[in-house]
Design an enzyme around this catalytic site. Sequence first.
Site: not given
Length: 246
Positions: A134, A147, A151
């Site tokens: 991402s 998150y 990532k």
Amino acid sequence: MKFYGTQMWISNATALVTGAGRGLGHHFARELLARGAKVYATAREPGALTLEGVHPLALDVTDPDSVSAAADAAADVDHLVNNAGLFLGSTLLGDLEAVRAEMDVNFWGALSVVRAFAPVLASNGGGAILNVASIASWSAIPGNSGYAVSKAANWNMSNALRHELAGQRTLVTSLHFTAIDTDMLRGHDIPKGDPVDVVRAALDGVEAGEFEVVADSPTRAQKVALGEDPRQSYVELAKVFDSRHR
């Protein structure tokens, strides 16, 4: 000499896509079919797999027994799309269980799948692994810190695996992109790209033997910003968030 990637052809390949029941994974499975691959589409609940032409397979990336069973069932795979992901909007000083859940799927789960399928790919001549990361690998914004950390780990996992899998002729590609219009971000009022464009860029990159696919201009700009003074990133983020709350 170690092997670090070469041109890969998806036509006539056998691919497995994790998290294919919806969102980006569904688009990956559909595009792989269109390019002539045999596709194992996986989900925790195989009933969620509605795409015609795929071979549905149960897989929960956080369950070691499930991962092992999938590797046994899909012993002809030579292309792995490690797509399953979780976004809960966790913060590092907030709900720690949510942070752990995102890490369990986005890093530990992804690594578990690679560990199970690396011997499968080796036995089939090498092949390719695409790890879906991402823009958040390179930037944490308010409300996505759990998150982002997961990532970032996923990104450097690809960098490390590239060394460890070179000897078995397995290409490792990391995919990075900004917000796209899928179920994961439903209800978030932000600009979103087309997931089809991301999928096509990713698979084109795999076919070209790329180590990293950066699918859009905001993500390219964010990667460039890694070489700058990090204070500037916070200044730019403040401008964005201030404008949203006027």
